[in-house]
Design a protein around this motif. Structure first.
Motif, short mmCIF file in Angstrom:
data_model
loop_
_atom_site.label_atom_id
_atom_site.label_comp_id
_atom_site.label_asym_id
_atom_site.label_seq_id
_atom_site.Cartn_x
_atom_site.Cartn_y
_atom_site.Cartn_z
N VAL A 87 0.62 -1.42 0.04
CA VAL A 87 0.00 -0.09 0.03
C VAL A 87 0.78 1.25 -0.13
CG1 VAL A 87 -1.82 1.39 1.22
CG2 VAL A 87 -1.73 -1.18 1.23
N ALA A 108 3.07 1.77 -8.44
CA ALA A 108 2.11 0.53 -8.29
C ALA A 108 3.00 -0.77 -9.07
CB ALA A 108 0.93 0.65 -9.22
N TRP A 119 -1.89 -1.51 -4.16
CA TRP A 119 -2.86 -0.63 -4.01
C TRP A 119 -2.50 0.81 -3.77
CZ3 TRP A 119 -8.69 -1.45 -3.53
CH2 TRP A 119 -9.19 -0.22 -3.11
N GLY A 121 -3.16 4.78 -3.46
CA GLY A 121 -4.12 5.96 -3.65
C GLY A 121 -3.30 7.15 -3.86
N TYR A 147 -8.31 1.03 -12.07
CA TYR A 147 -8.30 2.47 -11.77
C TYR A 147 -9.77 3.21 -11.69
CZ TYR A 147 -7.93 7.52 -12.37
OH TYR A 147 -8.13 9.01 -12.57
N VAL A 279 -7.29 6.07 -7.29
CA VAL A 279 -6.81 4.78 -6.88
C VAL A 279 -6.30 4.17 -8.23
CG1 VAL A 279 -7.56 2.58 -5.99
CG2 VAL A 279 -8.51 4.56 -5.14
N ILE A 281 -4.61 0.28 -8.94
CA ILE A 281 -4.23 -1.22 -8.42
C ILE A 281 -3.66 -2.12 -9.40
CG2 ILE A 281 -5.21 -3.39 -7.50
CD1 ILE A 281 -7.74 -1.86 -6.71
#
Length: 361
Positions: A87, A108, A119, A121, A147, A279, A281
């Motif tokens: 994260v 990422a 993940w 942010g 996204y 976000v 991922i």
């Protein structure tokens, strides 16, 4: 919004390299560092190449207005804070959303190489254009990208309501397929994106019924110039409204970013900081199975879908990403079509910035 093929065939074409150079020159004039100016141009024009015409160079005049009014920062110090093994949080320093998401993509991929999944942010950001462009950032590393973002204005009401408290909050998913075209879904949680409405207004085209309703009467609204009087309708009725809500909570409050009444309408307000949250991922396919085996299995299922029985009048079954990939190949080879009203805006911007007009490059 993609420009209709019949209209595109009549429009002058512009090379992607020229468009990227034009965007970069404008952003340099507005104070961007060279690397940031070029990267912003690349990501914006990628939207144009793939047919997201309302999310590419179309947005440049608006971005410049916000920069000049102090609504966004031309020299952001974008930083990353690792919060846990898989994260991270990207602090955008009120920079252009494309630059914030470029950093999010790098982060990422780096984390997913270690942990298998990431993940990431992002907060203190801005409008970032096409969601698919950012979902595709992990693809070169053989990773799936997912996204979402809190849209930069609220144009949808909660199901059954009339107050615009939800955005078009999109969802984009990209699946790598090796040398073949990726499978890419990019959708707003409203019937159309608000950028599509803006595109119709630019071209003076009415909207079909079913996109917007008048917020006071509930009647269909088809004049894009009156969009401020209406609300966009969600996909799938209450399901689309619920999806917009849940995606917004993940990209907004979870990132300590704006949501609901706190969202700033960047179409109407050039000065206020938007506090946009995103976000991204990234998922490493190789942690599950050999990527080639995964791609072969996906191809088998896609072929089943593509070759399945069709309803009467349906010429072909199209799957997510097919038109996007075909349009990109065509536009890389032939150039990007840009309508005259947009070119007029870009020409005025070139004169203001003292840079070579796009049509002269």
């Amino acid at each position: 919004m993609a420009i209709e093929e019949s209209l595109a065939a009549t429009l002058p074409r512009h090379r992607a390299e020229a468009m990227i150079g034009f965007v970069a020159d404008v952003f340099r004039h507005e104070g961007f560092a060279d690397a940031h100016a070029k990267r912003a141009g690349e990501l914006m024009v990628e939207a144009d190449l793939t047919g997201a015409d309302s999310h590419g160079i179309f947005r440049l005049p608006q971005y410049v207005r916000r920069l000049r009014a102090g609504g966004s920062n031309p020299r952001p110090a974008i930083t990353v804070k690792r919060l846990a093994p898989a994260v991270a949080m990207v602090e955008g320093d009120n920079g252009l959303g494309h630059l914030v998401m470029s950093q999010a993509g790098e982060t990422a991929v780096e984390i997913a190489k270690e942990a298998g999944i990431a993940w990431v942010g992002a907060r203190r950001s801005n409008h970032a254009g096409s969601g698919a462009v950012h979902a595709c950032l992990p693809l070169p590393a053989g990773m799936i990208g997912i996204y979402t973002v809190v849209a930069s204005a609220n144009h949808m009401a909660p199901w059954g309501g009339t107050d615009s408290l939800l955005g078009t909050n999109p969802l984009a998913i990209a699946i790598p397929m090796g040398d073949a075209d990726p499978v890419v879904l990019d959708m707003a949680t409203t019937v159309v994106s608000y950028g599509t409405v803006k595109g119709h207004a630019l071209l003076g085209q009415p909207m079909p019924e079913g996109w917007m309703v008048d917020a006071k009467t509930g009647e269909p609204l088809t004049d894009p110039r009156r969009s401020k009087d209406g609300i966009l309708l969600p996909i799938g009725g209450y399901k689309g409204s619920g999806l917009a809500l849940m995606l917004g909570l993940l990209a907004g409050p979870l990132n300590r970013a704006a949501f609901g009444r706190d969202v700033v309408d960047f179409n109407a307000d050039d000065r206020t900081v938007t506090e946009t949250g995103h976000v991204l991922i990234a998922l490493d396919v190789a942690r599950f199975l050999d990527p080639k085996a995964f791609q072969a299995e996906v191809t088998r299922h896609l072929d089943d879908l593509r070759n399945s029985a069709r309803l009467p009048g349906v010429e072909r079954i199209r799957l997510p990403g097919e038109m996007r990939a075909a349009r990109r190949r065509e536009r890389v080879a032939q150039g990007v079509p840009l309508p005259a009203p947009l070119m007029a805006q870009l020409d005025r911007l070139a004169e203001e910035c003292g840079v070579t007009k796009l049509g002269e490059r």
